[in-house]
Design an enzyme around this catalytic site. Structure first.
Site, PDB file in Angstrom:
ATOM      1  N   SER A  63       4.685  -0.046  -1.194  1.00 18.68           N
ATOM      2  CA  SER A  63       3.675   0.729  -1.918  1.00 18.68           C
ATOM      3  C   SER A  63       4.302   1.900  -2.669  1.00 18.68           C
ATOM      4  CB  SER A  63       2.642   1.290  -0.943  1.00 18.68           C
ATOM      5  OG  SER A  63       1.964   0.250  -0.285  1.00 18.68           O
TER       6      SER A  63
HETATM    7  N1  SAH Z   1       2.724  -0.963   4.219  1.00 21.22           N
HETATM    8  C1  SAH Z   1       3.687  -1.461   3.235  1.00 21.22           C
HETATM    9  C2  SAH Z   1       3.014  -2.193   2.096  1.00 21.22           C
HETATM   10  C3  SAH Z   1       2.630  -3.551   2.518  1.00 21.22           C
HETATM   11  S1  SAH Z   1       2.064  -4.665   1.270  1.00 21.22           S
HETATM   12  C4  SAH Z   1       4.573  -0.302   2.752  1.00 21.22           C
HETATM   13  O1  SAH Z   1       4.794   0.598   3.522  1.00 21.22           O
HETATM   14  O2  SAH Z   1       5.050  -0.327   1.625  1.00 21.22           O
HETATM   15  C5  SAH Z   1       0.909  -5.572   2.279  1.00 21.22           C
HETATM   16  C6  SAH Z   1       1.474  -6.407   3.392  1.00 21.22           C
HETATM   17  O3  SAH Z   1       0.358  -6.945   4.094  1.00 21.22           O
HETATM   18  C7  SAH Z   1       2.307  -7.604   2.952  1.00 21.22           C
HETATM   19  O4  SAH Z   1       3.565  -7.533   3.550  1.00 21.22           O
HETATM   20  C8  SAH Z   1       1.513  -8.813   3.480  1.00 21.22           C
HETATM   21  O5  SAH Z   1       2.320  -9.877   3.934  1.00 21.22           O
HETATM   22  C9  SAH Z   1       0.740  -8.190   4.623  1.00 21.22           C
HETATM   23  N2  SAH Z   1      -0.483  -8.890   5.060  1.00 21.22           N
HETATM   24  C10 SAH Z   1      -1.403  -9.546   4.312  1.00 21.22           C
HETATM   25  N3  SAH Z   1      -2.386 -10.039   5.096  1.00 21.22           N
HETATM   26  C11 SAH Z   1      -2.080  -9.681   6.385  1.00 21.22           C
HETATM   27  C12 SAH Z   1      -2.704  -9.888   7.647  1.00 21.22           C
HETATM   28  N4  SAH Z   1      -3.848 -10.566   7.771  1.00 21.22           N
HETATM   29  N5  SAH Z   1      -2.106  -9.383   8.752  1.00 21.22           N
HETATM   30  C13 SAH Z   1      -0.949  -8.692   8.650  1.00 21.22           C
HETATM   31  N6  SAH Z   1      -0.302  -8.460   7.485  1.00 21.22           N
HETATM   32  C14 SAH Z   1      -0.866  -8.948   6.355  1.00 21.22           C
END
Ligand code: SAH
Length: 216
Positions: A63
């Site tokens: 992010s």
């Molecule tokens: N928190 C991260 C950004 C993550 S992007 C940061 O610090 O930059 C969103 C993430 O959510 C992706 O890696 C994706 O694989 C995950 N994701 C999507 N659906 C999910 C679910 N149901 N359970 C866990 N993770 C999930």
């Protein structure tokens, strides 16, 4: 110890975070401390402090720094809090939250990314984050209730399991799909066992939340 990225990180907090009116001193201090360059692939390490999201792997992203700060401030995280993050990705937001809260559980549905997050957190010397590989759309009942739940992927609607796993006075920060192109960041506060307050914060853009209470 010398950190070649310290100047960039301090500059990031001043020009991207404080300049956009994030004022929570705990969030600002945590973001000055967490080495964001440990959480991006080596090939783009020099872009780590830019004012945008970056690709990691498996089609996912780290992010934008401002979004991490916005969500952490909206959640009103304080020392002592038990935090759940859904969507670990590279582990950066979990690291930022871990410098404020007592304990963070972060869930990631893609096993390669859980491994990546785990390695990055270890590199940063963070030991109060537990990385779990599972479908986080149903939360993590084993460690509930949580003072704060932060979802870093966009949900179609408010997942009932997450609301159920909030403590009284607990805050859920979640992007909820508005239309095909945008989401709205919501804060849900649990006022009593059967009463919640819903507030709409800003318009945001996230990857979709998969799983049982996500987009399947
Ligand atoms: N928190 C991260 C950004 C993550 S992007 C940061 O610090 O930059 C969103 C993430 O959510 C992706 O890696 C994706 O694989 C995950 N994701 C999507 N659906 C999910 C679910 N149901 N359970 C866990 N993770 C999930």
């Amino acid at each position: 110890m010398s950190d070649p990225f310290l100047v960039q990180r301090i500059h990031m907090v001043r020009t991207q975070i404080e300049a956009r009116n994030i004022v929570d001193p705990l969030v600002l201090q945590s973001m000055r401390e967490v080495p964001r360059h440990f959480f991006v692939p080596d090939s783009i390490i020099h872009e780590a402090y830019q004012d945008n999201p970056l690709p990691i792997s498996n089609g996912q992203t780290i992010s934008q720094p401002y979004i991490v700060a916005l969500m952490a401030e909206a959640a009103r995280v304080i020392p002592g809090d038990n935090v759940l993050e859904i969507g670990a990705g590279c582990g950066y937001a979990a690291a930022v939250l871990s410098r404020i809260a007592t304990k963070v559980v972060t869930i990631e549905i893609i096993p390669e990314l859980s491994d990546f997050a785990q390695r990055n957190l270890a590199k940063a010397g963070i030991d109060n984050v537990e990385v779990v590989t599972s479908d986080g759309s149903v939360g993590y009942p084993q460690a509930a209730p949580f003072d704060v739940i932060i979802v870093t992927a966009a949900a179609p609607t408010l997942p009932p399991s997450l609301v159920a796993q909030l403590n009284i006075n607990g805050r859920l920060i979640i992007p909820v799909r508005k239309d095909a192109f945008s989401e709205r960041l919501m804060r849900v506060t649990k006022l009593s066992p059967d009463e919640i307050q819903e507030e709409y914060l800003e318009a945001v853009r996230f990857v979709p939340l998969r799983g049982k209470e996500g987009f399947n």
